[in-house]
Design a protein around this motif. Sequence first.
Motif, PDB file in Angstrom:
ATOM      1  N   GLN A  91      22.479  52.717   5.455  1.00 19.33           N
ATOM      2  CA  GLN A  91      22.901  53.366   4.876  1.00 19.33           C
ATOM      3  C   GLN A  91      23.739  54.440   5.212  1.00 19.33           C
ATOM      4  O   GLN A  91      24.738  54.844   4.623  1.00 19.33           O
ATOM      5  CB  GLN A  91      21.246  54.160   3.801  1.00 19.33           C
ATOM      6  N   GLY A  92      23.284  55.007   5.885  1.00 19.65           N
ATOM      7  CA  GLY A  92      24.319  55.822   7.165  1.00 19.65           C
ATOM      8  C   GLY A  92      24.931  54.971   7.280  1.00 19.65           C
ATOM      9  O   GLY A  92      26.238  56.041   7.680  1.00 19.65           O
ATOM     10  N   VAL A 146      17.908  59.992  14.921  1.00 13.97           N
ATOM     11  CA  VAL A 146      19.394  58.863  15.317  1.00 13.97           C
ATOM     12  C   VAL A 146      19.209  58.253  15.714  1.00 13.97           C
ATOM     13  O   VAL A 146      19.585  56.930  15.423  1.00 13.97           O
ATOM     14  CB  VAL A 146      20.534  59.872  14.530  1.00 13.97           C
ATOM     15  N   HIS A 170      23.525  59.578  -1.675  1.00  8.64           N
ATOM     16  CA  HIS A 170      23.567  58.558   0.032  1.00  8.64           C
ATOM     17  C   HIS A 170      21.212  58.171  -0.492  1.00  8.64           C
ATOM     18  O   HIS A 170      20.928  56.701  -0.617  1.00  8.64           O
ATOM     19  CB  HIS A 170      23.087  58.397   0.974  1.00  8.64           C
ATOM     20  N   PRO A 178      23.826  62.616   1.343  1.00  6.80           N
ATOM     21  CA  PRO A 178      23.198  62.253   1.592  1.00  6.80           C
ATOM     22  C   PRO A 178      22.336  62.298  -0.217  1.00  6.80           C
ATOM     23  O   PRO A 178      21.492  61.593  -0.194  1.00  6.80           O
ATOM     24  CB  PRO A 178      22.853  63.134   2.839  1.00  6.80           C
ATOM     25  N   GLY A 237      27.933  55.268   4.660  1.00  6.92           N
ATOM     26  CA  GLY A 237      28.468  56.818   5.417  1.00  6.92           C
ATOM     27  C   GLY A 237      29.578  56.618   5.937  1.00  6.92           C
ATOM     28  O   GLY A 237      30.607  56.901   6.001  1.00  6.92           O
ATOM     29  N   ILE A 238      29.554  56.032   7.017  1.00 10.07           N
ATOM     30  CA  ILE A 238      30.026  56.451   8.308  1.00 10.07           C
ATOM     31  C   ILE A 238      31.324  55.764   7.433  1.00 10.07           C
ATOM     32  O   ILE A 238      32.692  56.114   7.471  1.00 10.07           O
ATOM     33  CB  ILE A 238      29.630  55.684   9.006  1.00 10.07           C
ATOM     34  N   VAL A 261      21.629  68.606  11.988  1.00 12.50           N
ATOM     35  CA  VAL A 261      22.215  67.579  12.722  1.00 12.50           C
ATOM     36  C   VAL A 261      22.136  67.126  14.143  1.00 12.50           C
ATOM     37  O   VAL A 261      22.073  66.033  14.347  1.00 12.50           O
ATOM     38  CB  VAL A 261      23.599  66.767  12.345  1.00 12.50           C
ATOM     39  N   PRO A 271      17.698  52.972   6.439  1.00 10.23           N
ATOM     40  CA  PRO A 271      18.227  54.687   6.539  1.00 10.23           C
ATOM     41  C   PRO A 271      19.704  54.195   7.873  1.00 10.23           C
ATOM     42  O   PRO A 271      20.498  54.623   6.915  1.00 10.23           O
ATOM     43  CB  PRO A 271      17.916  55.502   7.429  1.00 10.23           C
ATOM     44  N   VAL A 272      19.377  53.915   8.605  1.00 12.77           N
ATOM     45  CA  VAL A 272      20.726  53.063   8.862  1.00 12.77           C
ATOM     46  C   VAL A 272      21.723  52.162   8.623  1.00 12.77           C
ATOM     47  O   VAL A 272      22.731  52.463   9.116  1.00 12.77           O
ATOM     48  CB  VAL A 272      19.804  52.165  10.443  1.00 12.77           C
ATOM     49  N   THR A 310      18.382  53.780  14.879  1.00  7.39           N
ATOM     50  CA  THR A 310      19.847  53.623  15.646  1.00  7.39           C
ATOM     51  C   THR A 310      19.375  52.356  16.564  1.00  7.39           C
ATOM     52  O   THR A 310      19.401  50.814  16.570  1.00  7.39           O
ATOM     53  CB  THR A 310      20.534  54.791  15.685  1.00  7.39           C
TER      54      THR A 310
END
Length: 219
Positions: free
Chosen positions: A49-50, A187, A38, A35, A53-54, A180, A46-47, A191
């Motif tokens: 960018q997440g 989150v 990121h 992060p 990352g996934i 987390v 943020p979703v 989402t």
Amino acid sequence: GLAAGGAAGISIRTAVGWGFRRGVFSNEAGLGSAPIAHASSSETNPVKQGLYGIFEVFLDTIVICTITGLTLLMSGIDLDYGTSGSIALNISAFATVFGGKAAGVIISVGMSLFAVATVFGWALYGVRCAEFLFGARCIKAYQLIYVLVVVAGATLDLDVIWQIADTFNGLMAIPNLIAVLALSGVVIKLTKAHFSREERLRPPPDLRRRNKALRRGCN
């Protein structure tokens, strides 16, 4: 039968354990370090960018590491099961197709790029963390200490380095995974809001079919 079952269980536990260790080392999933990179992105969602990352974790571990494992298994080289592998195994596997010299060059270049990227990446992470905790005045001191640690890491026994890395990775993962879990509600909320908005902005099926037909006609 009982002995065979016990041996199979120990083998699976060992394989899974080492898989988690090396997987976490390769993609840093759950450690809370990625992060930092990121967060410097120009992406404001943020979703989205997440999701990037996934995808990184999927590509790095599921795809690349699986391809490496399949390369070793399908190459036909002798594998000494139950012992720690080495770069020599990968070179031997690649050599079955590219030859010994070319295989050595390919693996050496790949490892060098990985090592340099890791050194610079962790240097950035460390600088940002040190700056956040102690202020900008500590950056030079941290960089000096980091360079000394890099030299020590390049000269110490490899098994010791892996043990130190696994220990510190675990220490990083514990507080991050707690955070987390604590933020999981946020989150989920973000989402759901993101994908509901995407669904609202998505054209209806009949319009999508007409647009496809128009594109085919233009082509």
